[in-house]
Design an enzyme around this catalytic site. Structure first.
Site, PDB file in Angstrom:
ATOM      1  N   GLU A 213       0.809  -1.223   0.000  1.00  0.00           N
ATOM      2  CA  GLU A 213       0.000   0.000   0.000  1.00  0.00           C
ATOM      3  C   GLU A 213       0.848   1.282   0.000  1.00  0.00           C
ATOM      4  O   GLU A 213       0.732   2.117   0.911  1.00  0.00           O
ATOM      5  CB  GLU A 213      -0.973  -0.004   1.185  1.00  0.00           C
ATOM      6  CG  GLU A 213      -1.973  -1.148   1.125  1.00  0.00           C
ATOM      7  CD  GLU A 213      -3.044  -1.070   2.204  1.00  0.00           C
ATOM      8  OE1 GLU A 213      -2.849  -0.323   3.183  1.00  0.00           O
ATOM      9  OE2 GLU A 213      -4.092  -1.732   2.046  1.00  0.00           O
ATOM     10  N   GLU A 333      -6.070  -7.707  -1.685  1.00  0.00           N
ATOM     11  CA  GLU A 333      -6.709  -7.614  -0.364  1.00  0.00           C
ATOM     12  C   GLU A 333      -8.156  -7.198  -0.556  1.00  0.00           C
ATOM     13  O   GLU A 333      -8.454  -6.314  -1.366  1.00  0.00           O
ATOM     14  CB  GLU A 333      -6.036  -6.558   0.534  1.00  0.00           C
ATOM     15  CG  GLU A 333      -4.681  -6.916   1.081  1.00  0.00           C
ATOM     16  CD  GLU A 333      -4.214  -5.917   2.148  1.00  0.00           C
ATOM     17  OE1 GLU A 333      -5.086  -5.268   2.776  1.00  0.00           O
ATOM     18  OE2 GLU A 333      -2.995  -5.793   2.346  1.00  0.00           O
TER      19      GLU A 333
END
Length: 431
Positions: A213, A333
């Protein structure tokens, strides 16, 4: 997502997990007497390929595997999770190949590694190999959990060579870039003490993820992060040309992309220094990664509106994979928080069904939607490692059924069931 670093505690509940696996799959343990043979995953345009066949990913996150493999009392959880995942027909597990300067640190300080922890990562890879599960290994965290870019900045600052105390200096400080390149080289060239195979030569590894991320909010133009991605992706490929590589993006569109106005969750999403297309399109990046957390990205939407967003979010990125990138798009995810004020367990079923259906429909049409990786699975007795998204799969029968059915229907598209002993048993039970 943010994964908390838990405390040491006994292996209470492991026996329950073992009993579940035995009761659910009976004599299937015999299938592990011969280690599955895995080939390297490659890509052909917008599709993953393995052993000459198209591969669609149905997988899960267990970020904690290396951490639990360090100690004798917790190590059995690694085997339990990988064995259970394999018997659910899951093909890829995403997990951390980093732990920087914290408890059970792999990298104690720049260039200093704990051999005991490295042997724990060796163990994780060897266990995955035994069970026919491939690993997507992430190399550093944008977040502070397990050290992350914050720890690299602290190291440089402590040594008096850091340019800035800002976390974003991870991306632009030359000294920190040297730290990270050394880390990458050490991991990729590591010779597994159990299998004798260097990581860069091990097909058990599905691929590498540069960073979990990434965000560089000090430069919303995206230039700083893109420069880092270009350098580090080229460096990885100079050492390891056999494995796939992705960035680790959440999937937000940047300030120059028109989709920032029509697809991004809110204005803030275009101001994080990342851009899905720009970051994913370079030749050294083999596939695009996307996360799905509508209930965290919005603050006032009801569940039904979040579902509409998820549908648009996924279809938009699959369209990008087909028309702009010509690369697989892997949703690495996704989840639904149980802390939402309107949360009901059935909502997770609805969300999973929607996400799985979109991937299945993409796969049937040979499009770029290459699969999904659930955040996150645990085994019994791991409450301290859980968050508001994770769960023990066999404790949620309806979700367990959705996951295993997805394994079977993805494998059926190209007739892969006959090549996987776990899928043969699992999918026969559905008929």
């Amino acid at each position: 997502m943010i994964a908390r670093n838990g405390l040491l505690y006994p292996i209470l509940g492991f026996a329950t997990c073992v009993a579940f696996i035995y009761m659910s799959f009976g004599e299937l343990g015999a299938s592990y007497q011969k280690e599955p043979q895995l080939g390297f995953v490659t890509r052909n345009g917008s599709q993953f390929m393995a052993d000459g066949k198209v591969l669609y990913v149905n997988g899960w996150n267990s970020y904690w595997l290396m951490d639990h493999a360090v100690h004798d009392y917790s190590r059995p959880r690694v085997r339990a999770m990988l064995e259970a995942g394999a018997k659910m027909g899951l093909t890829v597990c995403r997990t951390w190949a980093f732990n920087d300067g914290s408890f059970n640190a792999l990298q104690i300080s720049p260039g200093r590694f704990d051999e005991k922890v490295f042997k724990a990562l060796d163990h994780v890879i060897a266990e995955a190999r035994k069970h026919g599960v491939r690993l997507l290994l992430s190399l550093v965290n944008n977040l502070q959990a397990y050290g992350g870019k914050t720890q690299y900045v602290k190291w440089a600052w402590q040594e008096g060579i850091g340019l800035s105390s800002s976390n974003d200096s991870f991306f632009f400080d030359p000294s920190i870039r040297i730290y990270f390149r050394h880390y990458v080289k050490t991991v990729l060239t590591r010779k597994n003490t159990i299998t004798g195979i260097e990581y860069r030569n091990d097909p058990t590894i599905f691929g590498w993820e540069l960073i979990n991320e990434p965000r560089c909010m000090s430069d919303p133009s995206g230039d700083t992060l893109q420069d880092w991605i270009d350098e580090m992706s080229a460096y990885v490929k100079s050492i390891d040309k056999r494995h796939l590589l992705t960035v680790g993006l959440e999937g937000f569109y940047g300030p120059k992309n028109p989709k920032r106005l029509t697809v991004n969750p809110e204005v803030w999403a275009s101001e994080l220094g990342s851009d899905f297309i720009r970051n994913s399109e370079k030749a050294n990046i083999d596939f695009a990664s996307v996360h799905i957390y509508a209930d965290h990205w919005f603050h006032d939407l009801k569940f039904g509106d979040n579902m509409k967003f998820v549908n648009q979010w996924m279809l938009s990125h699959i369209e990008d994979g087909d028309k702009l990138l010509n690369k697989p798009v892997l949703f690495t995810e996704f989840g639904l928080s149980n802390l939402n004020k309107d949360f009901e367990p059935s909502q997770r079923d609805e969300l999973y069904q929607l996400i799985f259906d979109i991937i299945y429909n993409s796969a049937k049409r040979n499009k770029s939607g290459a699969g999904t990786i659930i955040w996150q699975f645990l085994v019994d007795g791991m409450e301290e490692y859980n968050d508001d998204f994770g769960f023990v799969p066999w404790e949620k029968p309806s979700l367990y059924k959705l996951v295993t059915e997805q394994s079977c229907r993805l494998a059926e598209i190209h007739g892969l069931i006959q090549y996987n002993a776990n899928l043969k048993v699992l999918c026969a039970q559905r008929q």
